[in-house]
Design a protein around this motif. Structure first.
Motif, PDB file in Angstrom:
ATOM      1  N   GLU A 160       4.280   4.787  -9.052  1.00  0.00           N
ATOM      2  CA  GLU A 160       5.508   5.156  -8.333  1.00  0.00           C
ATOM      3  C   GLU A 160       5.184   5.462  -6.873  1.00  0.00           C
ATOM      4  O   GLU A 160       5.904   5.041  -5.964  1.00  0.00           O
ATOM      5  CB  GLU A 160       6.153   6.378  -8.987  1.00  0.00           C
ATOM      6  CG  GLU A 160       6.879   6.097 -10.295  1.00  0.00           C
ATOM      7  CD  GLU A 160       8.262   5.530 -10.091  1.00  0.00           C
ATOM      8  OE1 GLU A 160       8.643   5.287  -8.929  1.00  0.00           O
ATOM      9  OE2 GLU A 160       8.954   5.306 -11.095  1.00  0.00           O
ATOM     10  N   GLN A 161       4.091   6.191  -6.659  1.00  0.00           N
ATOM     11  CA  GLN A 161       3.676   6.509  -5.290  1.00  0.00           C
ATOM     12  C   GLN A 161       3.325   5.240  -4.531  1.00  0.00           C
ATOM     13  O   GLN A 161       3.717   5.082  -3.368  1.00  0.00           O
ATOM     14  CB  GLN A 161       2.470   7.460  -5.306  1.00  0.00           C
ATOM     15  CG  GLN A 161       1.987   7.843  -3.911  1.00  0.00           C
ATOM     16  CD  GLN A 161       0.761   8.743  -3.927  1.00  0.00           C
ATOM     17  OE1 GLN A 161       0.360   9.262  -4.973  1.00  0.00           O
ATOM     18  NE2 GLN A 161       0.143   8.927  -2.769  1.00  0.00           N
ATOM     19  N   LEU A 166       4.256   1.031  -0.524  1.00  0.00           N
ATOM     20  CA  LEU A 166       4.373  -0.398  -0.222  1.00  0.00           C
ATOM     21  C   LEU A 166       5.686  -0.684   0.508  1.00  0.00           C
ATOM     22  O   LEU A 166       5.720  -1.449   1.476  1.00  0.00           O
ATOM     23  CB  LEU A 166       4.298  -1.224  -1.504  1.00  0.00           C
ATOM     24  CG  LEU A 166       2.916  -1.423  -2.123  1.00  0.00           C
ATOM     25  CD1 LEU A 166       3.032  -2.136  -3.466  1.00  0.00           C
ATOM     26  CD2 LEU A 166       1.998  -2.209  -1.197  1.00  0.00           C
ATOM     27  N   LYS A 167       6.763  -0.080   0.038  1.00  0.00           N
ATOM     28  CA  LYS A 167       8.066  -0.277   0.689  1.00  0.00           C
ATOM     29  C   LYS A 167       8.022   0.208   2.140  1.00  0.00           C
ATOM     30  O   LYS A 167       8.540  -0.456   3.039  1.00  0.00           O
ATOM     31  CB  LYS A 167       9.155   0.459  -0.091  1.00  0.00           C
ATOM     32  CG  LYS A 167       9.477  -0.169  -1.438  1.00  0.00           C
ATOM     33  CD  LYS A 167      10.483   0.665  -2.219  1.00  0.00           C
ATOM     34  CE  LYS A 167      10.786   0.027  -3.569  1.00  0.00           C
ATOM     35  NZ  LYS A 167      11.685   0.875  -4.395  1.00  0.00           N
ATOM     36  N   PHE A 170       5.803  -2.257   4.313  1.00  0.00           N
ATOM     37  CA  PHE A 170       6.481  -3.506   4.687  1.00  0.00           C
ATOM     38  C   PHE A 170       7.695  -3.256   5.573  1.00  0.00           C
ATOM     39  O   PHE A 170       8.179  -4.183   6.228  1.00  0.00           O
ATOM     40  CB  PHE A 170       6.866  -4.291   3.434  1.00  0.00           C
ATOM     41  CG  PHE A 170       5.696  -4.963   2.765  1.00  0.00           C
ATOM     42  CD1 PHE A 170       5.007  -5.976   3.407  1.00  0.00           C
ATOM     43  CD2 PHE A 170       5.268  -4.568   1.516  1.00  0.00           C
ATOM     44  CE1 PHE A 170       3.915  -6.593   2.817  1.00  0.00           C
ATOM     45  CE2 PHE A 170       4.170  -5.183   0.899  1.00  0.00           C
ATOM     46  CZ  PHE A 170       3.503  -6.196   1.560  1.00  0.00           C
ATOM     47  N   ALA A 171       8.168  -2.014   5.604  1.00  0.00           N
ATOM     48  CA  ALA A 171       9.255  -1.662   6.522  1.00  0.00           C
ATOM     49  C   ALA A 171       8.707  -1.262   7.888  1.00  0.00           C
ATOM     50  O   ALA A 171       9.473  -0.972   8.809  1.00  0.00           O
ATOM     51  CB  ALA A 171      10.083  -0.519   5.941  1.00  0.00           C
ATOM     52  N   GLY A 172       7.367  -1.243   8.020  1.00  0.00           N
ATOM     53  CA  GLY A 172       6.753  -0.883   9.285  1.00  0.00           C
ATOM     54  C   GLY A 172       6.667   0.608   9.532  1.00  0.00           C
ATOM     55  O   GLY A 172       6.374   1.046  10.643  1.00  0.00           O
ATOM     56  N   LYS A 173       6.892   1.415   8.484  1.00  0.00           N
ATOM     57  CA  LYS A 173       6.907   2.869   8.642  1.00  0.00           C
ATOM     58  C   LYS A 173       5.576   3.521   8.281  1.00  0.00           C
ATOM     59  O   LYS A 173       5.284   4.616   8.742  1.00  0.00           O
ATOM     60  CB  LYS A 173       8.010   3.479   7.773  1.00  0.00           C
ATOM     61  CG  LYS A 173       9.414   2.990   8.099  1.00  0.00           C
ATOM     62  CD  LYS A 173      10.423   3.562   7.119  1.00  0.00           C
ATOM     63  CE  LYS A 173      11.825   3.039   7.390  1.00  0.00           C
ATOM     64  NZ  LYS A 173      12.800   3.561   6.394  1.00  0.00           N
ATOM     65  N   LEU A 174       4.795   2.887   7.419  1.00  0.00           N
ATOM     66  CA  LEU A 174       3.548   3.497   6.939  1.00  0.00           C
ATOM     67  C   LEU A 174       2.345   2.782   7.531  1.00  0.00           C
ATOM     68  O   LEU A 174       2.249   1.560   7.482  1.00  0.00           O
ATOM     69  CB  LEU A 174       3.505   3.446   5.401  1.00  0.00           C
ATOM     70  CG  LEU A 174       2.309   4.127   4.735  1.00  0.00           C
ATOM     71  CD1 LEU A 174       2.761   4.912   3.504  1.00  0.00           C
ATOM     72  CD2 LEU A 174       1.264   3.093   4.304  1.00  0.00           C
ATOM     73  N   LYS A 175       1.419   3.546   8.078  1.00  0.00           N
ATOM     74  CA  LYS A 175       0.223   2.987   8.708  1.00  0.00           C
ATOM     75  C   LYS A 175      -1.030   3.143   7.834  1.00  0.00           C
ATOM     76  O   LYS A 175      -1.946   2.341   7.907  1.00  0.00           O
ATOM     77  CB  LYS A 175      -0.022   3.670  10.064  1.00  0.00           C
ATOM     78  CG  LYS A 175       1.170   3.613  11.023  1.00  0.00           C
ATOM     79  CD  LYS A 175       1.516   2.199  11.423  1.00  0.00           C
ATOM     80  CE  LYS A 175       2.542   2.156  12.544  1.00  0.00           C
ATOM     81  NZ  LYS A 175       3.886   2.568  12.157  1.00  0.00           N
ATOM     82  N   THR A 176      -1.064   4.189   7.014  1.00  0.00           N
ATOM     83  CA  THR A 176      -2.220   4.455   6.156  1.00  0.00           C
ATOM     84  C   THR A 176      -1.753   4.840   4.761  1.00  0.00           C
ATOM     85  O   THR A 176      -0.896   5.725   4.608  1.00  0.00           O
ATOM     86  CB  THR A 176      -3.077   5.609   6.729  1.00  0.00           C
ATOM     87  OG1 THR A 176      -3.477   5.281   8.062  1.00  0.00           O
ATOM     88  CG2 THR A 176      -4.322   5.820   5.876  1.00  0.00           C
ATOM     89  N   PHE A 177      -2.319   4.211   3.746  1.00  0.00           N
ATOM     90  CA  PHE A 177      -1.980   4.533   2.363  1.00  0.00           C
ATOM     91  C   PHE A 177      -2.690   5.817   1.944  1.00  0.00           C
ATOM     92  O   PHE A 177      -3.855   6.047   2.298  1.00  0.00           O
ATOM     93  CB  PHE A 177      -2.387   3.390   1.440  1.00  0.00           C
ATOM     94  CG  PHE A 177      -1.512   2.174   1.552  1.00  0.00           C
ATOM     95  CD1 PHE A 177      -0.428   1.984   0.698  1.00  0.00           C
ATOM     96  CD2 PHE A 177      -1.758   1.205   2.524  1.00  0.00           C
ATOM     97  CE1 PHE A 177       0.377   0.872   0.808  1.00  0.00           C
ATOM     98  CE2 PHE A 177      -0.955   0.095   2.643  1.00  0.00           C
ATOM     99  CZ  PHE A 177       0.124  -0.082   1.773  1.00  0.00           C
ATOM    100  N   THR A 178      -1.998   6.649   1.177  1.00  0.00           N
ATOM    101  CA  THR A 178      -2.567   7.917   0.713  1.00  0.00           C
ATOM    102  C   THR A 178      -2.751   7.972  -0.792  1.00  0.00           C
ATOM    103  O   THR A 178      -3.246   8.971  -1.311  1.00  0.00           O
ATOM    104  CB  THR A 178      -1.666   9.092   1.145  1.00  0.00           C
ATOM    105  OG1 THR A 178      -0.366   8.937   0.536  1.00  0.00           O
ATOM    106  CG2 THR A 178      -1.521   9.141   2.658  1.00  0.00           C
ATOM    107  N   VAL A 179      -2.344   6.930  -1.499  1.00  0.00           N
ATOM    108  CA  VAL A 179      -2.497   6.907  -2.949  1.00  0.00           C
ATOM    109  C   VAL A 179      -3.986   6.978  -3.299  1.00  0.00           C
ATOM    110  O   VAL A 179      -4.809   6.304  -2.676  1.00  0.00           O
ATOM    111  CB  VAL A 179      -1.840   5.637  -3.538  1.00  0.00           C
ATOM    112  CG1 VAL A 179      -2.467   4.376  -2.989  1.00  0.00           C
ATOM    113  CG2 VAL A 179      -1.896   5.636  -5.063  1.00  0.00           C
ATOM    114  N   PRO A 180      -4.393   7.823  -4.267  1.00  0.00           N
ATOM    115  CA  PRO A 180      -5.815   7.955  -4.609  1.00  0.00           C
ATOM    116  C   PRO A 180      -6.352   6.696  -5.295  1.00  0.00           C
ATOM    117  O   PRO A 180      -5.715   6.155  -6.199  1.00  0.00           O
ATOM    118  CB  PRO A 180      -5.843   9.147  -5.570  1.00  0.00           C
ATOM    119  CG  PRO A 180      -4.468   9.198  -6.159  1.00  0.00           C
ATOM    120  CD  PRO A 180      -3.548   8.733  -5.067  1.00  0.00           C
TER     121      PRO A 180
END
Length: 270
Positions: A160-161, A166-167, A170-180
């Protein structure tokens, strides 16, 4: 053609509902029967349409028009993709599942670059891969061997995280993933993957320069490229940011996708 295409959203909706309801196709016979029956019905409708097209021959030339051939190929392509997406994943999960109490959840996600499939247990994300990646089954096999687990097609909290991140990506809002995440590989591969996670969003680095940052000679660029090819965490470990001198370099999921990702990050990096 419009009638046939109109079935696609309906089929996708019902299949998704069945998968979410049953969790694991292999453990729900009724859902499996309905699932297979629906596919047969859809294919039958498609075949009837194809036959009708084949009967519409030009009376003088006795050949299919260009438009008719285009429709036929388009429909065949759609059927092929639907069959692959709905049958390949359950088959692969059944192939590599162990008789174990350790459950790893697997879930597909739609994205602008294709269908993404991820695997995670309650602690870590172990895989993020495009469905047509040449290493897809090898990744599942590695997870199975390392964890001795059973696979279930269902979404858990980790997935879910990932879905939300991912959303945002692809929307250009997230620069770094935090999922473990947790990786499986050699010490050298893990060193490369850790360096890749340090590459800033919207930037690129050459294989040779990354080798140098590890204290290796630039000639180790091929080994760096091989480690990128073995990366089981697409996007989360951004191997697409590694390029060759004078070109984009290779990419296990296709150079066109690599170019799309780089362009996407360049567009949203400012």
């Amino acid at each position: 053609m419009d009638i046939v295409v109109s079935f696609f959203p309906f089929v996708a909706f019902v299949l998704n509902h069945v998968k979410q309801s049953s969790g694991d196709f292999s453990g729900n016979v009724c859902s499996c029967m309905f699932y297979v029956g629906l596919l047969i019905f859809f294919i039958s409708v498609t075949c009837c349409w194809l036959l009708s097209v084949l009967c519409e021959l030009d009376s003088s030339a006795k050949v299919l028009t260009f438009e008719a051939w285009t429709d036929v190929l388009y429909c065949i392509s759609f059927v092929k993709r639907i069959l692959y997406r709905t049958m390949a994943l359950p088959k692969a999960l059944a192939k590599y599942s162990k008789d174990s109490s350790h459950t790893v959840y697997v879930c597909p996600f739609d994205s602008p670059v294709g269908k993404v499939t991820a695997a995670a247990d309650d602690d870590y994300l172990y895989m993020v891969s495009l469905e047509d990646s040449k290493n897809f089954e090898k990744m599942l096999q590695t997870i199975s061997e390392e964890l001795f687990c059973t696979f279930i097609e269902k979404k858990n909290k980790i997935l879910e995280q990932l879905d939300n991140e991912l959303k945002d990506y692809f929307a250009g809002k997230l620069k770094t993933f935090t999922v473990p995440i947790k990786t499986f590989g050699s010490e050298f591969q893990k060193q490369v993957w850790e360096k890749l996670q340090e590459l800033p969003y919207g930037s690129t680095q050459t294989y040779g320069d990354l080798a140098k940052s590890l204290g290796r000679a630039p000639s180790h660029s091929r080994a760096v490229g091989a480690a990128c090819g073995a990366n089981a965490h697409l996007l989360v470990i951004p191997c697409h940011r590694l390029v060759a001198s004078g070109s984009k370099g290779g990419f296990s999921c296709g150079v066109n996708r690599k170019e799309w990702l780089l362009d996407h990050e360049q567009k949203h990096s400012t």
